[in-house]
Design an enzyme around this catalytic site. Structure first.
Site, PDB file in Angstrom:
ATOM      1  N   CYS A 104      -5.387  21.093 -12.348  1.00 50.94           N
ATOM      2  CA  CYS A 104      -3.916  21.057 -12.256  1.00 50.94           C
ATOM      3  C   CYS A 104      -3.228  21.665 -13.485  1.00 50.94           C
ATOM      4  CB  CYS A 104      -3.428  19.634 -12.029  1.00 50.94           C
ATOM      5  SG  CYS A 104      -4.033  18.938 -10.483  1.00 50.94           S
ATOM      6  N   HIS A 156       3.993  19.041 -14.097  1.00 49.40           N
ATOM      7  CA  HIS A 156       3.081  19.060 -12.955  1.00 49.40           C
ATOM      8  C   HIS A 156       3.544  17.991 -11.963  1.00 49.40           C
ATOM      9  CE1 HIS A 156      -0.333  18.891 -10.445  1.00 49.40           C
ATOM     10  NE2 HIS A 156      -0.853  17.795 -10.973  1.00 49.40           N
ATOM     11  N   ASN A 158       1.324  17.068  -4.345  1.00 48.36           N
ATOM     12  CA  ASN A 158       0.659  17.654  -5.516  1.00 48.36           C
ATOM     13  C   ASN A 158      -0.095  18.910  -5.065  1.00 48.36           C
ATOM     14  OD1 ASN A 158      -1.014  18.304  -7.641  1.00 48.36           O
ATOM     15  ND2 ASN A 158      -1.731  16.211  -8.008  1.00 48.36           N
TER      16      ASN A 158
HETATM   17  N1  COA Z   1      -2.270   3.570   1.285  1.00 46.81           N
HETATM   18  C1  COA Z   1      -2.324   2.224   1.161  1.00 46.81           C
HETATM   19  N2  COA Z   1      -2.963   1.621   0.157  1.00 46.81           N
HETATM   20  C2  COA Z   1      -3.589   2.406  -0.749  1.00 46.81           C
HETATM   21  C3  COA Z   1      -3.578   3.804  -0.678  1.00 46.81           C
HETATM   22  C4  COA Z   1      -2.882   4.379   0.393  1.00 46.81           C
HETATM   23  N3  COA Z   1      -2.798   5.718   0.567  1.00 46.81           N
HETATM   24  N4  COA Z   1      -4.254   4.310  -1.728  1.00 46.81           N
HETATM   25  C5  COA Z   1      -4.695   3.258  -2.434  1.00 46.81           C
HETATM   26  N5  COA Z   1      -4.289   2.102  -1.833  1.00 46.81           N
HETATM   27  C6  COA Z   1      -4.556   0.733  -2.255  1.00 46.81           C
HETATM   28  C7  COA Z   1      -5.812   0.596  -3.071  1.00 46.81           C
HETATM   29  O1  COA Z   1      -6.933   0.504  -2.199  1.00 46.81           O
HETATM   30  C8  COA Z   1      -5.538  -0.680  -3.806  1.00 46.81           C
HETATM   31  O2  COA Z   1      -5.797  -1.765  -2.954  1.00 46.81           O
HETATM   32  P1  COA Z   1      -6.520  -3.094  -3.524  1.00 46.81           P
HETATM   33  O3  COA Z   1      -5.606  -3.615  -4.590  1.00 46.81           O
HETATM   34  O4  COA Z   1      -6.619  -3.957  -2.310  1.00 46.81           O
HETATM   35  O5  COA Z   1      -7.837  -2.622  -4.054  1.00 46.81           O
HETATM   36  C9  COA Z   1      -4.036  -0.650  -4.055  1.00 46.81           C
HETATM   37  O6  COA Z   1      -3.518   0.326  -3.126  1.00 46.81           O
HETATM   38  C10 COA Z   1      -3.647  -0.239  -5.453  1.00 46.81           C
HETATM   39  O7  COA Z   1      -4.463   0.872  -5.815  1.00 46.81           O
HETATM   40  P2  COA Z   1      -4.230   1.632  -7.162  1.00 46.81           P
HETATM   41  O8  COA Z   1      -5.155   2.814  -7.216  1.00 46.81           O
HETATM   42  O9  COA Z   1      -4.260   0.672  -8.310  1.00 46.81           O
HETATM   43  O10 COA Z   1      -2.721   2.105  -6.921  1.00 46.81           O
HETATM   44  P3  COA Z   1      -1.789   2.865  -7.881  1.00 46.81           P
HETATM   45  O11 COA Z   1      -0.507   2.167  -8.007  1.00 46.81           O
HETATM   46  O12 COA Z   1      -2.488   3.294  -9.129  1.00 46.81           O
HETATM   47  O13 COA Z   1      -1.491   4.197  -7.056  1.00 46.81           O
HETATM   48  C11 COA Z   1      -2.228   6.465  -7.032  1.00 46.81           C
HETATM   49  C12 COA Z   1      -2.567   5.021  -6.661  1.00 46.81           C
HETATM   50  C13 COA Z   1      -3.416   7.353  -6.656  1.00 46.81           C
HETATM   51  C14 COA Z   1      -0.989   6.887  -6.259  1.00 46.81           C
HETATM   52  C15 COA Z   1      -1.961   6.538  -8.537  1.00 46.81           C
HETATM   53  O14 COA Z   1      -2.997   5.906  -9.228  1.00 46.81           O
HETATM   54  C16 COA Z   1      -1.804   7.919  -9.042  1.00 46.81           C
HETATM   55  O15 COA Z   1      -0.849   8.595  -8.741  1.00 46.81           O
HETATM   56  N6  COA Z   1      -2.744   8.377  -9.905  1.00 46.81           N
HETATM   57  C17 COA Z   1      -2.664   9.652 -10.513  1.00 46.81           C
HETATM   58  C18 COA Z   1      -2.937  10.710  -9.514  1.00 46.81           C
HETATM   59  C19 COA Z   1      -2.775  12.035 -10.117  1.00 46.81           C
HETATM   60  O16 COA Z   1      -1.866  12.267 -10.838  1.00 46.81           O
HETATM   61  N7  COA Z   1      -3.702  12.911  -9.803  1.00 46.81           N
HETATM   62  C20 COA Z   1      -3.653  14.248 -10.174  1.00 46.81           C
HETATM   63  C21 COA Z   1      -3.855  14.416 -11.598  1.00 46.81           C
HETATM   64  S1  COA Z   1      -3.731  16.082 -11.897  1.00 46.81           S
END
Ligand code: COA
Length: 344
Positions: free
Chosen positions: A127, A261, A291
């Protein structure tokens, strides 16, 4: 938004120095839009969860006949059109979704858009690829090696995300953006003024696709440790953006347009708060396009021009973070460039 913009004398000691200058901006998006409800039909997720946790409402997806190189060619040709030229001395293609592992896509893209036998290579910084590629192109230009470089960022994440993994399948979209850089001076609108690049390879596994040696027979989907990446993203983006801002002698309140980004609306808001940006300075199209990895910054630049957030002369900071881990930022003044976009 701050009312003052960079002038010739605003960056002490830099006047008349050679700089790479943005001369054109092009984009290309697939026509097919997938909204959150469509994803929720096959995946244990919901529109409400995706909107609340990421800010994403829809993303574009290529059809089976369209390659990453098709997107790259269209965006690159559009950047040349935007600049009103039909040549460049080199091409760098930033991508983390190559159509095939070998060879690099850049030579074919250069050939297909009529650049001939120019220097052409791929940039693999996930990214952060666009920022790394623009910084590298600026080095080639300011060293005197090349007079102009077309930087293209193109991605087809729909081909590498596991459709059954709700933690990644909802986050990404396909698309491409490109800028033409030419040699100019730091006092011109569009001049790139400061750069910051970094990496942390100890965290390489946080975002990866298993290789043949690691997983000889298994499926090779994109994998990401979302929560760990989220925390690092805010620190790295804010730290890097602050370094280029300081290098230009600006304060956060001097940033007219902040183009990060487009990973997640919560990350963009948190970085804006951390930096103390003026309200309305951050450009975001993550709701509409999700993204698009390396393509997200040039796609956001085009939307920033269309929304009026990026005006000629605006003090602008681009900042990226991604797999590797890698990060990088560029400070510039925005040129009087009209983006050219198309759909495929
Ligand atoms: N729909 C519903 N629930 C979801 C889900 C979805 N699409 N994706 C994850 N969950 C659930 C998880 O399973 C977890 O459930 P649990 O508590 O029962 O285990 C819960 O939501 C929380 O997961 P978590 O990963 O802690 O959520 P979060 O608030 O961190 O959000 C992201 C997840 C991926 C959106 C977030 O971590 C994020 O944006 N990360 C960075 C991604 C990024 O920038 N990537 C590119 C970098 S270049």
């Amino acid at each position: 938004m701050s009312a003052t913009y960079l002038t010739t004398s605003d960056v002490p000691g830099r006047r008349a120095q050679a700089a790479a200058v943005i001369a054109g901006l092009g984009t290309c998006l697939p026509t097919t839009e997938i909204d959150n409800d469509a994803l929720s039909r096959d995946l244990d997720t919901s529109d409400a969860w995706i909107r609340t946790r990421t800010g994403v409402e829809a993303r574009r997806r290529v059809d089976p006949q369209t390659s990453m190189r098709d997107l790259a060619c269209a965006a690159g040709a559009n950047a040349l059109r935007s600049a009103g030229v039909n040549t460049a001395d080199g091409l760098i293609l930033a991508t983390s979704t190559p159509d095939r592992p070998c060879p690099a896509g850049a030579p074919e893209v250069a050939s297909r858009i009529g650049l001939g036998q120019v220097a052409a290579f791929d940039m693999a910084a996930v990214c952060s690829g666009f920022v790394y590629a623009v910084a590298s192109a600026a080095g080639l230009i300011t060293s005197g090696m090349l007079d102009s470089v077309l930087v293209v960022a193109a991605e087809t994440y729909s081909r590498i995300v596991d459709p059954a993994d709700r933690g990644t399948a909802v986050l990404f979209g396909d698309g491409a953006g490109a800028v033409l850089l030419r040699r100019g001076t730091v006092d011109e609108q569009g001049a790139l003024l400061a750069f910051d690049l970094g990496s942390e390879g100890a965290d390489a596994d946080l975002i990866h696709i298993p290789g043949v040696a690691e997983q000889p027979t298994g499926e090779r989907w994109f994998r990401m440790s979302g929560r760990k990446v989220y925390i690092q993203a805010i620190d790295r983006l804010a730290g890097s953006a602050l370094r280029v801002t300081k290098d230009c002698g600006w304060g956060p309140e001097d940033i007219d347009a902040f183009v990060p980004h487009q990973a997640n609306a919560r990350i963009i808001d948190a970085v804006g708060d951390r930096l103390g940006l003026t309200p309305g300075a951050a450009v975001s199209n993550v709701a509409r396009l999700a993204n698009t990895a390396s393509a997200s910054i040039p796609l956001a630049l085009a939307d920033g021009v269309r929304s009026g957030q990026l005006k000629p002369g605006a003090r602008t900071v681009l900042t990226a973070f991604g797999g590797g881990l890698t990060w990088g930022s560029i400070a510039l003044t925005w040129p009087a460039t009209t983006p050219v976009g198309s759909e495929i």
